[in-house]
Design a protein around this motif. Structure first.
Motif, PDB file in Angstrom:
ATOM      1  N   ILE A   5       0.884  -1.153   0.000  1.00 40.90           N
ATOM      2  CA  ILE A   5       0.000   0.000   0.000  1.00 40.90           C
ATOM      3  C   ILE A   5       0.925   1.207   0.000  1.00 40.90           C
ATOM      4  CG2 ILE A   5      -1.867   1.238   1.149  1.00 40.90           C
ATOM      5  CD1 ILE A   5      -2.766  -1.475   0.259  1.00 40.90           C
TER       6      ILE A   5
ATOM      7  N   TYR B 141       2.072   5.312  -0.370  1.00 42.06           N
ATOM      8  CA  TYR B 141       1.706   6.694  -0.074  1.00 42.06           C
ATOM      9  C   TYR B 141       2.846   7.612  -0.528  1.00 42.06           C
ATOM     10  CZ  TYR B 141      -1.758   4.499   2.968  1.00 42.06           C
ATOM     11  OH  TYR B 141      -2.790   3.738   3.450  1.00 42.06           O
TER      12      TYR B 141
ATOM     13  N   PRO C  80      -2.508   8.790  -0.427  1.00 40.03           N
ATOM     14  CA  PRO C  80      -2.404   7.548  -1.204  1.00 40.03           C
ATOM     15  C   PRO C  80      -1.813   7.824  -2.586  1.00 40.03           C
ATOM     16  CG  PRO C  80      -4.525   7.678  -0.106  1.00 40.03           C
ATOM     17  CD  PRO C  80      -3.878   9.019   0.077  1.00 40.03           C
TER      18      PRO C  80
ATOM     19  N   SER D  30      -4.255  -4.696   3.113  1.00 37.49           N
ATOM     20  CA  SER D  30      -5.455  -3.996   3.560  1.00 37.49           C
ATOM     21  C   SER D  30      -5.174  -2.528   3.784  1.00 37.49           C
ATOM     22  CB  SER D  30      -5.969  -4.632   4.858  1.00 37.49           C
ATOM     23  OG  SER D  30      -6.846  -3.778   5.547  1.00 37.49           O
ATOM     24  N   PHE D  31      -5.993  -1.667   3.174  1.00 35.38           N
ATOM     25  CA  PHE D  31      -5.853  -0.231   3.398  1.00 35.38           C
ATOM     26  C   PHE D  31      -6.133   0.106   4.862  1.00 35.38           C
ATOM     27  CE2 PHE D  31      -5.932   0.307  -1.196  1.00 35.38           C
ATOM     28  CZ  PHE D  31      -5.122   1.425  -1.366  1.00 35.38           C
ATOM     29  N   ASN D  32      -7.080  -0.582   5.486  1.00 28.37           N
ATOM     30  CA  ASN D  32      -7.395  -0.298   6.886  1.00 28.37           C
ATOM     31  C   ASN D  32      -6.199  -0.556   7.791  1.00 28.37           C
ATOM     32  OD1 ASN D  32     -10.029   0.478   6.335  1.00 28.37           O
ATOM     33  ND2 ASN D  32     -10.887  -1.538   6.711  1.00 28.37           N
TER      34      ASN D  32
ATOM     35  N   SER E 242       1.233  -4.459   3.354  1.00 29.53           N
ATOM     36  CA  SER E 242      -0.109  -4.846   3.792  1.00 29.53           C
ATOM     37  C   SER E 242      -0.998  -5.049   2.577  1.00 29.53           C
ATOM     38  CB  SER E 242      -0.701  -3.759   4.697  1.00 29.53           C
ATOM     39  OG  SER E 242      -2.023  -4.083   5.060  1.00 29.53           O
TER      40      SER E 242
ATOM     41  N   ASP F 130      -7.857  -0.263  -6.925  1.00 28.57           N
ATOM     42  CA  ASP F 130      -7.861   0.597  -5.737  1.00 28.57           C
ATOM     43  C   ASP F 130      -6.458   1.122  -5.414  1.00 28.57           C
ATOM     44  OD1 ASP F 130      -6.590  -1.646  -4.757  1.00 28.57           O
ATOM     45  OD2 ASP F 130      -8.045  -2.063  -3.184  1.00 28.57           O
TER      46      ASP F 130
ATOM     47  N   SER G  88      -3.768  -0.786  -4.745  1.00 27.04           N
ATOM     48  CA  SER G  88      -2.945  -1.732  -3.988  1.00 27.04           C
ATOM     49  C   SER G  88      -2.170  -2.637  -4.952  1.00 27.04           C
ATOM     50  CB  SER G  88      -3.805  -2.580  -3.048  1.00 27.04           C
ATOM     51  OG  SER G  88      -4.794  -3.292  -3.776  1.00 27.04           O
TER      52      SER G  88
ATOM     53  N   ALA H 261      -3.043  -0.659   6.821  1.00 22.74           N
ATOM     54  CA  ALA H 261      -2.008   0.301   6.469  1.00 22.74           C
ATOM     55  C   ALA H 261      -2.269   1.649   7.132  1.00 22.74           C
ATOM     56  CB  ALA H 261      -1.940   0.472   4.947  1.00 22.74           C
ATOM     57  N   GLU H 262      -3.536   2.055   7.162  1.00 19.73           N
ATOM     58  CA  GLU H 262      -3.888   3.327   7.792  1.00 19.73           C
ATOM     59  C   GLU H 262      -3.647   3.278   9.300  1.00 19.73           C
ATOM     60  OE1 GLU H 262      -4.656   6.169   6.556  1.00 19.73           O
ATOM     61  OE2 GLU H 262      -4.903   5.665   4.440  1.00 19.73           O
TER      62      GLU H 262
END
Length: 303
Positions: free
Chosen positions: A7, A9, A164, A142-144, A140, A246, A248, A146-147
């Protein structure tokens, strides 16, 4: 050390971290095991695990960090059964219905009783900061998750001005065009896996695995209006991965030639090997992501 999912950024401004200050910042949120009434804890762990001594690992203008989560395991079915038994007992003995608020209180009391004896499970999540090019890369799927790591990093550092990396790109369009024309940017090649779906919310999906994606069958799906949401790509025969709409990057697999580059480092020098592997992987990922974003062209800046 071999990141398997990405993920990504981008920093909105140039960054430069001092190693001593960075380490002190992370120490404010060092991992601690769950206490008797904690459902979970989350904090920084040693970047190189048992072979390291610091929470962060600085190497070749990149910073490796590792977040650790510990969770209590309380099966919901067990808790719900215990609540149901208690409710049934009260209703039978006191001849009255048990309302929702009281049920919630019963559940809280049962959880408080069970938590100290609950099993624990832990997991590690790695990320690295590329100070030269302004990337934060989280290992990761999963974005969740990663956040969550970014939130912890932001808490420790006080600020983390990132966005992102692919938020301003309509990746559906790129992936669909690449597969429709069976042509990719220089350095990339189409693999054998893909997922297509119709654009409406309840549209049909087509999942392709180990499939020749240049066939007329695939062209028919594309001509009927389906868009590509996931596409397997091969980058310079060094890294294979699945790019999703998305943003990823999943299922990274590295060429044998790449994985063998540090094979001659003896296991006795594990710190040296881990550092060499980190340099190898992070430099490869940085180059891959740089080429990928350059191939997509310029996107509008995010606020």
């Amino acid at each position: 050390m071999w990141f398997s999912n990405l993920i990504c950024y981008r920093f909105k401004q140039d960054v430069s971290y001092n190693q001593e200050d960075f380490e002190q910042a992370l120490e404010q949120d060092v991992f601690r095991p769950c206490g008797s009434q904690d459902m979970s804890t989350f904090g920084w762990s040693k970047a190189l695990g048992k072979h390291g001594h610091s929470l962060s690992h600085f190497s070749k203008n990149s910073i490796l960090v590792c977040a650790k989560r510990e969770e209590k395991v309380l099966p919901a079915a067990v808790v719900n059964d215990m609540v149901a038994e208690k409710v049934e007992l009260i209703e039978r003995e006191e001849n009255r219905p048990v309302k929702k608020k009281e049920k919630d209180e019963l559940k809280e009391n049962i959880l408080a009783t069970l938590l100290p004896q609950a099993f624990k499970k832990s997991s590690l999540q790695f990320a690295f900061i590329d100070q030269e090019n302004g990337w934060v890369i989280v290992n990761s799927a999963s974005f969740n998750k990663a956040e969550e790591l970014l939130a912890l990093l932001r808490k420790s550092l006080g600020t983390l001005p990132v966005v992102p990396a692919f938020a301003n790109y309509d990746l559906d369009v790129f992936l669909t065009n690449w597969l429709t024309n069976f042509e990719t940017p220089e350095g990339f090649a189409i693999g054998t896996d893909a997922e297509l779906e119709e654009p409406d919310d309840n549209g049909a999906q087509v999942k392709l695995k180990q499939h020749d994606l240049s066939t007329d069958e695939i062209k028919h799906h594309l001509q009927s209006g389906k868009r590509v949401t996931k596409l397997a790509l091969d980058w310079r025969e060094r890294v294979k991965f699945m790019l999703q709409n998305d943003g990823s990057v999943k299922r990274l697999s590295y060429s044998d030639a790449l994985k063998e580059q540090n094979a001659d480092i003896p296991k006795e020098d594990m710190v040296v090997k881990l550092d060499a592997d980190f340099i190898l992987v992070s430099e490869e990922i940085k180059e891959l992501i740089e080429e990928l974003t350059q191939s997509l062209g310029e996107a509008e800046d995010l606020a």
